[in-house]
Design an enzyme around this catalytic site. Structure first.
Site, PDB file in Angstrom:
ATOM      1  N   ASP A  30     -49.797  67.261 -60.902  1.00 44.56           N
ATOM      2  CA  ASP A  30     -48.770  67.829 -60.018  1.00 44.56           C
ATOM      3  C   ASP A  30     -48.855  69.352 -60.038  1.00 44.56           C
ATOM      4  OD1 ASP A  30     -48.036  65.280 -59.742  1.00 44.56           O
ATOM      5  OD2 ASP A  30     -46.016  65.480 -60.609  1.00 44.56           O
ATOM      6  N   PHE A  33     -51.649  70.534 -57.914  1.00 42.77           N
ATOM      7  CA  PHE A  33     -51.273  70.363 -56.507  1.00 42.77           C
ATOM      8  C   PHE A  33     -50.346  71.502 -56.075  1.00 42.77           C
ATOM      9  CE2 PHE A  33     -48.631  68.912 -53.032  1.00 42.77           C
ATOM     10  CZ  PHE A  33     -49.552  68.289 -52.197  1.00 42.77           C
ATOM     11  N   GLU A 109     -45.006  39.003 -43.785  1.00 40.93           N
ATOM     12  CA  GLU A 109     -44.823  40.341 -44.370  1.00 40.93           C
ATOM     13  C   GLU A 109     -43.481  40.391 -45.068  1.00 40.93           C
ATOM     14  OE1 GLU A 109     -44.809  42.977 -41.012  1.00 40.93           O
ATOM     15  OE2 GLU A 109     -46.712  42.172 -40.307  1.00 40.93           O
ATOM     16  N   LYS A 111     -39.817  41.947 -45.481  1.00 39.98           N
ATOM     17  CA  LYS A 111     -38.868  42.643 -44.612  1.00 39.98           C
ATOM     18  C   LYS A 111     -38.235  43.753 -45.456  1.00 39.98           C
ATOM     19  CE  LYS A 111     -35.234  41.803 -41.264  1.00 39.98           C
ATOM     20  NZ  LYS A 111     -34.293  42.838 -41.666  1.00 39.98           N
ATOM     21  N   ASP A 113     -35.932  46.822 -46.441  1.00 44.52           N
ATOM     22  CA  ASP A 113     -34.533  47.078 -46.098  1.00 44.52           C
ATOM     23  C   ASP A 113     -34.234  48.572 -46.124  1.00 44.52           C
ATOM     24  OD1 ASP A 113     -31.968  46.552 -45.422  1.00 44.52           O
ATOM     25  OD2 ASP A 113     -31.329  45.892 -47.406  1.00 44.52           O
ATOM     26  N   TYR A 221     -46.021  47.834 -37.499  1.00 46.01           N
ATOM     27  CA  TYR A 221     -46.132  47.431 -36.090  1.00 46.01           C
ATOM     28  C   TYR A 221     -46.790  48.561 -35.300  1.00 46.01           C
ATOM     29  CZ  TYR A 221     -44.290  45.294 -31.712  1.00 46.01           C
ATOM     30  OH  TYR A 221     -44.141  44.698 -30.492  1.00 46.01           O
ATOM     31  N   LYS A 283     -44.860  36.711 -38.155  1.00 42.83           N
ATOM     32  CA  LYS A 283     -45.265  37.120 -36.805  1.00 42.83           C
ATOM     33  C   LYS A 283     -46.498  36.330 -36.358  1.00 42.83           C
ATOM     34  CE  LYS A 283     -43.887  41.863 -37.828  1.00 42.83           C
ATOM     35  NZ  LYS A 283     -44.332  43.194 -38.218  1.00 42.83           N
ATOM     36  N   LYS A 307     -34.209  35.576 -44.066  1.00 43.92           N
ATOM     37  CA  LYS A 307     -33.449  36.437 -44.989  1.00 43.92           C
ATOM     38  C   LYS A 307     -33.269  35.749 -46.343  1.00 43.92           C
ATOM     39  CE  LYS A 307     -30.917  39.555 -43.439  1.00 43.92           C
ATOM     40  NZ  LYS A 307     -30.559  40.659 -42.656  1.00 43.92           N
ATOM     41  N   CYS A 401       3.616  52.242 -55.746  1.00 49.04           N
ATOM     42  CA  CYS A 401       2.450  52.854 -56.381  1.00 49.04           C
ATOM     43  C   CYS A 401       2.419  52.504 -57.879  1.00 49.04           C
ATOM     44  CB  CYS A 401       2.501  54.370 -56.190  1.00 49.04           C
ATOM     45  SG  CYS A 401       1.196  55.214 -57.083  1.00 49.04           S
ATOM     46  N   CYS A 404       3.070  56.000 -59.866  1.00 49.43           N
ATOM     47  CA  CYS A 404       4.292  56.812 -59.823  1.00 49.43           C
ATOM     48  C   CYS A 404       5.491  56.060 -59.267  1.00 49.43           C
ATOM     49  CB  CYS A 404       4.048  58.085 -59.016  1.00 49.43           C
ATOM     50  SG  CYS A 404       3.931  57.765 -57.254  1.00 49.43           S
ATOM     51  N   CYS A 419      -0.211  55.937 -51.208  1.00 47.15           N
ATOM     52  CA  CYS A 419       0.967  56.416 -51.925  1.00 47.15           C
ATOM     53  C   CYS A 419       1.276  57.781 -51.316  1.00 47.15           C
ATOM     54  CB  CYS A 419       0.673  56.564 -53.415  1.00 47.15           C
ATOM     55  SG  CYS A 419       1.919  57.570 -54.233  1.00 47.15           S
ATOM     56  N   CYS A 425       2.218  62.369 -57.852  1.00 49.05           N
ATOM     57  CA  CYS A 425       1.571  61.150 -58.340  1.00 49.05           C
ATOM     58  C   CYS A 425       0.340  61.576 -59.160  1.00 49.05           C
ATOM     59  CB  CYS A 425       1.195  60.291 -57.143  1.00 49.05           C
ATOM     60  SG  CYS A 425       0.333  58.792 -57.571  1.00 49.05           S
TER      61      CYS A 425
HETATM   62  S1  IVH Z   1     -41.217  43.887 -36.958  1.00 55.47           S
HETATM   63  C1  IVH Z   1     -40.079  43.521 -32.439  1.00 55.47           C
HETATM   64  N1  IVH Z   1     -41.692  43.901 -39.526  1.00 55.47           N
HETATM   65  O1  IVH Z   1     -36.160  44.597 -39.472  1.00 55.47           O
HETATM   66  C2  IVH Z   1     -39.927  43.417 -33.898  1.00 55.47           C
HETATM   67  N2  IVH Z   1     -39.543  44.620 -38.801  1.00 55.47           N
HETATM   68  O2  IVH Z   1     -34.319  43.142 -37.112  1.00 55.47           O
HETATM   69  C3  IVH Z   1     -40.313  44.624 -34.608  1.00 55.47           C
HETATM   70  N3  IVH Z   1     -38.069  45.372 -40.605  1.00 55.47           N
HETATM   71  O3  IVH Z   1     -35.361  46.840 -36.965  1.00 55.47           O
HETATM   72  C4  IVH Z   1     -39.950  44.612 -36.025  1.00 55.47           C
HETATM   73  N4  IVH Z   1     -39.485  45.031 -42.259  1.00 55.47           N
HETATM   74  O4  IVH Z   1     -36.275  47.819 -39.053  1.00 55.47           O
HETATM   75  C5  IVH Z   1     -40.779  44.151 -38.570  1.00 55.47           C
HETATM   76  N5  IVH Z   1     -42.278  43.893 -41.768  1.00 55.47           N
HETATM   77  C6  IVH Z   1     -41.390  44.146 -40.817  1.00 55.47           C
HETATM   78  C7  IVH Z   1     -40.096  44.654 -41.110  1.00 55.47           C
HETATM   79  C8  IVH Z   1     -39.199  44.874 -40.059  1.00 55.47           C
HETATM   80  C9  IVH Z   1     -38.269  45.454 -41.931  1.00 55.47           C
HETATM   81  C10 IVH Z   1     -36.796  45.738 -39.935  1.00 55.47           C
HETATM   82  C11 IVH Z   1     -36.953  46.630 -38.749  1.00 55.47           C
HETATM   83  C12 IVH Z   1     -36.244  45.982 -37.608  1.00 55.47           C
HETATM   84  C13 IVH Z   1     -35.478  44.868 -38.281  1.00 55.47           C
HETATM   85  C14 IVH Z   1     -35.540  43.633 -37.424  1.00 55.47           C
END
Ligand code: IVH
Length: 680
Positions: A30, A33, A109, A111, A113, A221, A283, A307, A401, A404, A419, A425
């Protein structure tokens, strides 16, 4: 010569960024860098003619506030339809099979968050990054996205001329925990989960703060006319070769059984990941088949999200207690038999407010379901009625409350009970003092909540004005507080007398008056005496100050105790009027006018113009109506607005005319730091 040196350093640093943030395999320390980056910064400073917006030095962010411009998405950002069981995944599989009537592959894949982002690359450089917004248009957050080290500003090789790439911006768990720890120490509200923290960070006005937050990004995507491959998986691999971070947990599945295995594996394995995930995305791989399946109004027919179940536990409700916050808001808290949930022992859960409590129909002794979801504070989601053998007392929200005894009140349209006993208080008094000394208010060091509690208990502090009467020997006599700390507190108190007026207003802790409103009040009324005398009409004439805030300000100044405190603060030398330089940037030329801003400008951003309007007594609104005094129009004013203005006969004022109007033609000074620059 120097040009080559700069370019070679840039390339080298880009490679190190990629090694570190995308491959997680750094080859230099680091320290090395940082020294190279510093060297590049120095070269660039000495040779501004070689400026490049995609240089690695541009990732450190800037403290220039940048109101976000709204950009329409070329391809709308749709969401995915959700499923919660493998049965629903099977139904999706069947729909796809019937829809295509030929062999197909699926890509599984994780998902992620976080918060989604859409980035456009042209000729290998990042040109724009836009949030999802409402799916049709989002905020241009390019400056902030540039600070994310795992996002390439310049691509490696063989990339299409122009394409969009979408993904998720994430705040890793470790950074999230650290950030919340800091916020707790500074008495700032905590982020509920990394998702909120990531989206909050991405929308910050100051990109140098964004840079310090260490966001990460996974891309999932790719869209465009000339994509490298005819299937999703290969496009992701190509994106990886351009320099993007793509999740390793991406798998082509040929059967439903493989999909199911992927789900089961990651349902537990995801807990070891450094970032939050809330499901799996499945997908169809072939782009042609995706096209054939198409979209519904909201989501693609070629993809589905599965989910994960949020973790639940069942435990006994022993009692409900109530916490009174700084503002007097009363929060019910459930005390539970300790139970293990997502790796931690849970003993308490929030019940939010009276409505939530009533809806659960809680009785003492009930077995209740606790869930963590993506939130840090667990919540009770339901009562296990089958386990209710003996019914205990129904839990009813308190009327008085707990601290108090005052009768609680509930403001119209608000879920919380309050309150009203603001000045008598104990948690409210202490909370008010904690707020007063906090970093964004008077910034008095050394007075943490425990010290304030101690001083309060020892009758040395009863209100915020008493803070300035504290004596070093009294402080030094307190447990844990030596002479040195006592002296430091006094020094810090003295220093706080320089804190500008707008922060003093914020520090007073008037209900609903946050930092932004405090600035607006400071600009509009200029000093405490005028603010004290302001009428309801005068208050609500200030942009964004509505009935609720105005009532609260009036009620604050109608309390004799508050007036006494203000008089004392004044006598100690606290700033009670707007500083000279801030006075200068304001005026009343636009008093009573309602102005619409449209188009793009040469001298200031739209947000800066918004501030300028407010500083000169005007009000900025979004849509043109008969009440509009004039439209401040820049380049490319929206055609809808233009038409409406013409129909209503609303005057159109260009940038030069506007500047002439408020400042005799000279440009207007808008401070970038702290004041107008924080752009309300
Ligand atoms: S594909 C047309 N791939 O989930 C679909 N979405 O409700 C394009 N998300 O708003 C989304 N991981 O923010 C895709 N591997 C993943 C994802 C992903 C998280 C989120 C994304 C999207 C929401 C879908």
């Amino acid at each position: 010569m120097i040009k080559e040196q700069i370019e070679s350093l840039r390339r080298e640093l880009e490679q190190h960024n990629y090694n570190y943030y995308v491959l997680s395999a750094p080859v230099i320390s680091d320290f090395e860098f940082d020294s190279k980056l510093k060297q590049l910064q120095e070269f660039e400073k000495a040779h501004p003619e070689f400026f490049d917006p995609h240089s690695p030095t541009q990732r450190v962010g800037s403290d220039i506030a940048s109101g976000f411009e709204q950009i329409a998405h070329i391809y709308p950002m749709l969401s995915l339809s959700n499923s919660y069981s493998e049965g629903e995944v099977q139904e999706f599989y069947e729909r796809v099979r019937k829809g295509l009537n030929e062999n197909f592959e699926l890509v599984c894949e994780l998902k992620y968050d976080g918060t989604s982002i859409s980035m456009t690359y042209e000729n290998g450089v990042l040109v724009r990054a836009v949030t999802r917004g409402d799916g049709e248009k989002g905020d241009d957050v390019t400056a902030n996205v540039k600070t994310i080290r795992s996002i390439p500003l310049r691509l490696h090789r063989n990339f299409p001329d122009k394409f969009e790439i979408r993904g998720e911006i994430l705040l890793p768990w470790a950074v999230f925990d650290e950030l919340n720890k800091e916020r707790e120490a500074q008495e700032e509200p905590l982020f509920a989960n990394p998702r909120n923290a990531a989206s909050g960070t991405l929308k910050m006005q100051n990109s140098s703060v964004v840079a310090s937050r260490k966001l990460d990004a996974y891309l999932y995507y790719m869209l465009g006319e000339n994509l490298p491959a005819d299937n999703h998986y290969d496009n992701l691999q190509a994106a990886h070769s351009f320099g993007f971070k793509i999740s390793d947990a991406t798998k082509v599945c040929k059967t439903l059984k493989e999909v199911s295995e992927f789900i089961n594996f990651w349902d537990t394995e995801r807990k070891n990941l450094p970032v939050a995930t809330d499901g799996i995305v499945i997908k169809v791989n072939s782009l042609n088949q995706q096209k054939n399946l198409g979209f519904t109004a909201k989501s693609p027919r070629w993809a589905i999200a599965y989910k994960f179940q949020s973790e639940k536990a069942v435990t006994r409700l022993n009692s409900v207690t109530y916490q009174v916050g700084r503002t007097g808001a009363v929060t019910p808290v459930a005390n539970l038999d300790p139970v293990q949930l997502s790796g931690t022992t849970v003993k308490r859960a929030t019940l939010h407010n009276a409505d939530v409590m009533e809806a659960l129909d809680l009785h003492i002794g009930d077995m209740v379901f606790v869930e963590k979801g993506g939130e840090i504070i667990p919540k009770i989601t339901a009562v296990d009625l089958d386990a209710r053998l003996l019914i205990g007392d129904k839990v009813k929200f308190i009327k008085n409350c707990p601290e108090c005894g005052a009768t609680l009140i509930r403001y119209e349209g608000e879920a919380a009970h309050y309150c009203p006993n603001e000045n008598a208080c104990p948690p409210q008094i202490k909370g008010k003092m904690e707020h007063f000394v906090s970093r964004k208010a008077m910034n008095i060091d050394g007075l943490g909540s425990e010290t304030i509690h101690l001083l309060y208990e020892n009758d040395l502090l009863k209100n915020i004005a008493d803070i300035y009467e504290l004596k070093v020997p009294d402080l030094a006599r307190l447990e844990r507080l030596g002479n040195k700390s006592a002296q430091n507190i006094k020094i810090s108190c003295e220093k706080s007398k320089e804190v500008p007026f707008e922060r003093v207003i914020f520090a007073l802790g008037i209900r609903f008056v946050g930092e932004t409103v405090a600035k607006k009040l400071a600009i509009a009324f200029k000093n405490i005496d005028t603010l004290e005398k302001a009428t309801y009409e005068e208050l609500t004439a200030v942009g964004e100050i509505g009935d609720r805030i105005a009532q609260s300000v009036l009620s604050y100044f109608s309390d004799k105790q508050n007036i006494d405190i203000l008089e004392r603060l004044k006598s100690y030398g606290i700033q009670m009027s707007l500083s000279e330089d801030k006075m200068k940037v304001s005026g009343d030329t636009l008093n009573g006018m309602t102005i619409v801003i449209s188009g793009t400008f040469e001298h200031h951003s739209r947000d800066e113009y918004k501030t300028i309007i407010e500083q000169h007594g005007g009000k900025n609104t979004g849509s043109v109506s008969a009440k509009t005094s004039f439209i401040l129009a820049g380049e490319n004013m929206g055609p809808e607005k233009l038409k409406k203005a013409e129909n209503l006969g609303v005057r159109i004022v260009n940038e030069a005319e506007f500047l002439l109007m408020i400042n005799g033609g000279k440009d207007v000074k808008v401070e970038k730091n702290g004041f107008a620059g924080t752009l309300f």
